[in-house]
Enzyme design. Structure first.
Site, PDB file in Angstrom:
ATOM      1  N   THR A 108       0.864  -1.184   0.000  1.00  0.00           N
ATOM      2  CA  THR A 108       0.000   0.000   0.000  1.00  0.00           C
ATOM      3  C   THR A 108       0.900   1.234   0.000  1.00  0.00           C
ATOM      4  O   THR A 108       2.124   1.121  -0.008  1.00  0.00           O
ATOM      5  CB  THR A 108      -0.910   0.024   1.240  1.00  0.00           C
ATOM      6  N   CYS A 109       0.281   2.420   0.041  1.00  0.00           N
ATOM      7  CA  CYS A 109       1.093   3.642   0.047  1.00  0.00           C
ATOM      8  C   CYS A 109       1.908   3.772   1.323  1.00  0.00           C
ATOM      9  O   CYS A 109       2.944   4.437   1.342  1.00  0.00           O
ATOM     10  CB  CYS A 109       0.209   4.872  -0.137  1.00  0.00           C
TER      11      CYS A 109
ATOM     12  N   GLU B 106      -7.928   2.810  11.010  1.00  0.00           N
ATOM     13  CA  GLU B 106      -8.496   3.053   9.668  1.00  0.00           C
ATOM     14  C   GLU B 106      -8.958   1.733   9.052  1.00  0.00           C
ATOM     15  O   GLU B 106      -8.294   0.704   9.192  1.00  0.00           O
ATOM     16  CB  GLU B 106      -7.475   3.778   8.779  1.00  0.00           C
TER      17      GLU B 106
ATOM     18  N   GLN C 274      -9.594   0.768   5.789  1.00  0.00           N
ATOM     19  CA  GLN C 274      -9.241   0.320   4.444  1.00  0.00           C
ATOM     20  C   GLN C 274      -8.227  -0.818   4.437  1.00  0.00           C
ATOM     21  O   GLN C 274      -8.223  -1.659   3.537  1.00  0.00           O
ATOM     22  CB  GLN C 274      -8.683   1.487   3.620  1.00  0.00           C
TER      23      GLN C 274
ATOM     24  N   ALA D 200      -8.868  22.781  -4.347  1.00  0.00           N
ATOM     25  CA  ALA D 200      -8.615  21.505  -5.041  1.00  0.00           C
ATOM     26  C   ALA D 200      -7.330  20.860  -4.535  1.00  0.00           C
ATOM     27  O   ALA D 200      -6.691  20.094  -5.245  1.00  0.00           O
ATOM     28  CB  ALA D 200      -8.546  21.732  -6.551  1.00  0.00           C
TER      29      ALA D 200
ATOM     30  N   GLN E  31      -5.057  18.704  -1.364  1.00  0.00           N
ATOM     31  CA  GLN E  31      -5.134  17.337  -0.862  1.00  0.00           C
ATOM     32  C   GLN E  31      -6.310  17.127   0.089  1.00  0.00           C
ATOM     33  O   GLN E  31      -6.999  16.110   0.018  1.00  0.00           O
ATOM     34  CB  GLN E  31      -3.820  16.974  -0.162  1.00  0.00           C
ATOM     35  N   THR E  32      -6.553  18.127   0.975  1.00  0.00           N
ATOM     36  CA  THR E  32      -7.644  17.969   1.939  1.00  0.00           C
ATOM     37  C   THR E  32      -8.991  17.905   1.239  1.00  0.00           C
ATOM     38  O   THR E  32      -9.821  17.035   1.546  1.00  0.00           O
ATOM     39  CB  THR E  32      -7.637  19.124   2.960  1.00  0.00           C
TER      40      THR E  32
END
Length: 422
Positions: free
Chosen positions: A49-50, A113, A115, A189, A191-192
């Site tokens: 993952t990231c 989290e 995911q 526009a 990241q948040t």
């Protein structure tokens, strides 16, 4: 079969390293086959993952973690010495504990989290597809998924938002009972706002409008999410359509004023409007909170919610750790039970082989004209001698060693009753 875990995550390595050793989804099966064939891993699952890359390997006795690290470095063309300083390794129970904590969200950048469980399940499924998984890792991951599910259902670790973006969307879901029928106007526009948009999309919101100073940037984000893109100068035209307004820009002056909201709520016939200002400096004038039917929340409001939720998740994490320890115990019991089952299968197969050999000898005796009584006697005698040979050898050795515990254990196993009178 020993378990070796080798990994790199957000706590041990910067993104410049993590991105170099990530695995592209379309090449994962190829990588798994390479790991199994070149690093002496009998079974393997790769989670990428990231925030982490982890290799879970079931190996033969004697295989060392250095072999796994060497393979990882060679595959991604990084010197093992350079890579090794960022890696962590786990063996045995620690490896079991680690994968359970990962799948339960206890090792994530954001505690709890949700995911990561889906990502671990996906990695397991890919390993199955590539036929790189067997009984060892199947047992481990099935128990891991069971533990992670119990953590989710029996604790509140994933219930409370701990990021600004998630908190903003959760707030909207509390105020609007059916967010799927709502329209959101997102200002900015960066990241948040991108995270906010993705959370809203996952919540099934009906419509998203993205407003930005440059239309091109707004269109890039909008195209990814099936949203609409507008310029900041057009906000006043779209405000009456917005049930939810979330703003996060780098503007030094407010973008939305009290008068603009008063006109918008009037056109909305006083349907409630939620405004969340997560910019510093503020994008929305504080006086907006005085407008009837407009509900304004600032980044400070969200921070207080997040701090409380972090504490709640930390308390839940303690309960989750206990569930994981119980899960490790259950996994070990299943492993031991499987070993006993394998032993029984082997024992029965050995006995069956002896039986077949003696039967064949008996049939040949009958064919040679020996009497049935003679054949039966030889069959019984042969079976008895072969079946008691190993236990007899064991008893003799235990007797020679004066090992009373071994003798008693053998007597119990063999069902021998001592008939000597005292």
């Amino acid at each position: 079969m020993p378990l070796i875990t080798v990994g790199v995550n957000h706590k041990t390595a910067p993104v410049s390293i993590r991105e170099r050793i990530s695995f592209a989804p379309e090449k994962m099966v190829e990588a798994l086959n390479s790991l199994v064939s070149e690093a002496d891993a009998k079974e393997a699952v790769i989670v990428s993952t990231c925030n982490r890359t982890e290799l879970y390997c079931a190996v033969e006795d004697g295989v060392q973690e250095e072999q796994i690290i060497r393979w990882l470095g060679q595959y991604h063309q990084i010197e093992p010495a350079e890579l090794g300083q960022f890696c962590y390794t786990h063996h045995g129970d620690e490896g079991v504990r680690h994968v359970m904590r990962v799948a339960s969200g206890l090792d994530s950048l954001i505690l709890g989290e949700p995911q990561i469980l889906g990502q671990v399940k996906s990695a397991y499924a890919v390993s199955q597809e590539g036929q790189c998984i067997g009984a060892e890792l199947q047992g481990l991951f099935q128990q891991t998924f069971s533990v992670a599910k119990k953590v989710r259902t029996d604790t509140s670790i994933g219930e409370n938002p701990v990021s600004i973006a998630f908190a903003a969307v959760s707030l909207a879901q509390r105020i609007f009972a059916d967010v799927k029928r709502s329209t959101a106007l997102l200002i900015g526009a960066g990241q948040t706002i991108e995270l906010v948009a993705r959370h809203l999309k996952e919540a099934g919101i009906k419509r998203i409008i993205v407003a930005n100073r440059t239309l091109e940037r707004a269109q890039i984000l909008a195209s990814e999410l099936g949203a609409e893109a507008i310029l900041l100068g057009d906000i006043s035209d779209y405000l009456p359509q917005a049930d939810i307004v979330i703003s996060s820009t780098a503007s030094q002056l407010p973008i939305i004023g009290k008068g603009m909201i008063e006109r918008a709520t009037s056109k909305r016939r006083h349907k409630p409007m939620l405004l969340v200002d997560i910019a510093v400096p503020r994008d929305i004038e504080p006086e907006v909170q005085d407008v009837e039917d407009a509900y304004l929340y600032t980044v400070d409001d969200l921070h207080s919610v997040i701090e409380e939720n972090v504490r709640s998740r930390q308390e839940a994490a303690q309960a989750a750790e206990q569930i994981i320890e119980e899960g490790i115990g259950e996994y070990k019991r299943k492993q031991e039970s499987r070993k006993v089952a394998d032993l029984i299968v082997s024992y029965r197969a050995q006995a069956d082989a002896i039986k077949q050999a003696e039967l064949e000898r008996a049939v040949k005796g009958l064919e040679a004209g020996q009497s049935p009584e003679q054949v039966l006697n030889k069959l019984a005698h042969g079976l008895m001698n072969k079946l008691i040979h190993s236990p007899t050898q064991y008893l003799r050795q235990a007797g020679a060693d004066a090992d009373q515990e071994a003798l008693q254990a053998a007597a119990d196993v063999l069902g021998i009753t001592d008939t000597k009178e005292s």
